[in-house]
Design a protein around this motif. Structure first.
Motif, PDB file in Angstrom:
ATOM      1  N   LEU A   1       0.389  -1.238   0.069  1.00  0.00           N
ATOM      2  CA  LEU A   1       0.211   0.196  -0.040  1.00  0.00           C
ATOM      3  C   LEU A   1       1.279   1.422  -0.428  1.00  0.00           C
ATOM      4  CD1 LEU A   1      -2.858  -1.298   2.390  1.00  0.00           C
ATOM      5  CD2 LEU A   1      -3.298  -0.858   0.218  1.00  0.00           C
TER       6      LEU A   1
ATOM      7  N   ASN B   1       0.887   4.734   1.349  1.00  0.00           N
ATOM      8  CA  ASN B   1       0.782   5.643   2.343  1.00  0.00           C
ATOM      9  C   ASN B   1       1.296   6.651   3.159  1.00  0.00           C
ATOM     10  OD1 ASN B   1      -1.374   7.095   4.584  1.00  0.00           O
ATOM     11  ND2 ASN B   1      -1.898   4.811   4.872  1.00  0.00           N
TER      12      ASN B   1
ATOM     13  N   THR C   1      -2.822   0.572   7.804  1.00  0.00           N
ATOM     14  CA  THR C   1      -3.445   0.492   6.698  1.00  0.00           C
ATOM     15  C   THR C   1      -4.679   0.975   5.921  1.00  0.00           C
ATOM     16  OG1 THR C   1      -4.535  -1.361   7.868  1.00  0.00           O
ATOM     17  CG2 THR C   1      -1.702  -1.904   7.410  1.00  0.00           C
TER      18      THR C   1
ATOM     19  N   SER D   1      -7.297   0.540   0.424  1.00  0.00           N
ATOM     20  CA  SER D   1      -7.486  -0.753   1.672  1.00  0.00           C
ATOM     21  C   SER D   1      -9.346  -0.536   1.424  1.00  0.00           C
ATOM     22  CB  SER D   1      -7.132  -0.413   2.654  1.00  0.00           C
ATOM     23  OG  SER D   1      -7.619   0.557   3.344  1.00  0.00           O
TER      24      SER D   1
ATOM     25  N   VAL E   1      -2.014  -7.159   4.098  1.00  0.00           N
ATOM     26  CA  VAL E   1      -1.255  -5.833   3.848  1.00  0.00           C
ATOM     27  C   VAL E   1       0.474  -6.224   4.353  1.00  0.00           C
ATOM     28  CG1 VAL E   1      -0.346  -4.356   4.341  1.00  0.00           C
ATOM     29  CG2 VAL E   1      -3.117  -4.418   3.611  1.00  0.00           C
TER      30      VAL E   1
ATOM     31  N   ARG F   1       4.168  -1.405   3.259  1.00  0.00           N
ATOM     32  CA  ARG F   1       3.472   0.376   3.740  1.00  0.00           C
ATOM     33  C   ARG F   1       4.648   1.475   3.632  1.00  0.00           C
ATOM     34  NH1 ARG F   1       0.271  -2.129   8.176  1.00  0.00           N
ATOM     35  NH2 ARG F   1       2.788  -0.840   9.147  1.00  0.00           N
TER      36      ARG F   1
END
Length: 310
Positions: free
Chosen positions: A195, A197, A202, A207, A218, A221
């Motif tokens: 992801l 971010n 998350t 998401s 996940v 990140r």
């Protein structure tokens, strides 16, 4: 009644503070308070209730501000006609952009706008859509370009213009264990997911969309596109991104694009700003450039699809 009095009243609403409104208007706090007091006397109503904790706008003030913004918009339109061919625009604009837009469309937006208005400074921040939404709400950014997320749908006092729509696809390394060009969504959700971010969480726009279809796995990140590409190029994880962003990544021989063969994950790309923020001439021109640039990009993509079909 003077236009500056209306502008000061609007500034207090946008800033939620007399002192901050005065600072942004480049006048002293007593001068701003005096201007609003004179407006109160002229209208015969109370616009601000002053307490130990600060000043609060009254209900009648909120109603007046709605009309004041309409008046100020008309004045800006009149000024824009006069300035179109005579005075260069100047000032500052702060904009926050989702990385997918930042690496694909934003360079054209910024260079076009700077070419047309060299005296305007544009400050750009890159972030995840839900984080950008918070920046716009709090006034840290004048504009945001984001995905249409669940958080946005629940947001209040936010205006938006849809720039275009796309659909999510998967990107991963060219040496990935996924050999086919498309996979079912339920299979994709079991794979390690990366992801993008800018927070240690998350819970982001992508998401929240994926969780509608089941649990997600996940594994990473990151808040850096270069790191994102390096991790994905190992072929052990995947990321869900809009197709136009995937096409940009796929220009590298390290990343490939994979379609989702049993689901259509549509995404809208939105330009957002706060309803509490009065748009200046510069900002209205910036919106126009964004819309024009996105329209040209969309038309070019459609033309390319036609050529490929032939």
């Amino acid at each position: 009644m003077r236009l500056e009095q209306l502008a000061f009243l609007v500034a207090v609403q946008e800033s939620k503070s007399i002192s901050l409104a005065a600072e942004r208007a480049h006048i002293s706090q007593p001068a701003l308070s005096s201007a609003i007091s004179k407006l109160e006397d002229e209208l015969g109503v109370v616009l601000l209730t002053r307490t130990r904790s600060g000043a609060q706008l009254t209900e009648i003030a909120e109603l007046i501000i709605v009309k004041a913004k309409e008046v100020l918009d008309i004045i800006d339109d009149i000024r824009s006609i006069g300035k179109a061919n005579s005075i260069e625009l100047n000032g500052n604009i702060s904009v926050a952009s989702d990385p997918s837009v930042n690496i694909t469309i934003m360079p054209d937006i910024l260079t076009t706008f700077k070419h047309n208005h060299p005296k305007v400074n544009t400050l750009l921040k890159v972030g995840e859509s839900n984080n950008i939404l918070q920046d716009v709400k709090t006034g840290k950014a004048n504009f945001g370009i984001i995905f249409n997320t669940e958080a946005f749908c629940q947001a209040k006092d936010i205006s938006c213009k849809e720039l275009f729509t796309d659909e999510f696809v998967i990107i991963t390394g060219t040496n990935s264990i996924i050999s086919q060009n498309s996979i079912p969504l339920n299979q994709a959700l079991t794979l390690p997911i990366l992801l993008y971010n800018t927070e240690y969480i998350t819970n982001c726009g992508v998401s929240s969309l994926l969780r509608k279809y089941g649990d997600i796995n996940v594994s990473y990140r990151v808040d850096n596109l270069e790191m994102m590409e390096k991790i994905l190029s190992q072929g052990e994880s995947i990321a869900f991104v809009p197709k136009f962003m995937a096409d940009e990544f796929a220009k590298s021989n390290k990343i490939k694009k994979i379609s989702i063969d049993d689901a259509h994950l549509e995404v809208s790309i939105l330009l957002i700003w706060s309803n509490r923020h009065h748009l200046s001439l510069v900002e209205k021109e910036f919106i126009r450039v964004i819309k024009d640039t996105c329209t040209k990009k969309r038309q070019a993509a459609q033309a390319a699809q036609v050529v490929q079909a032939v």
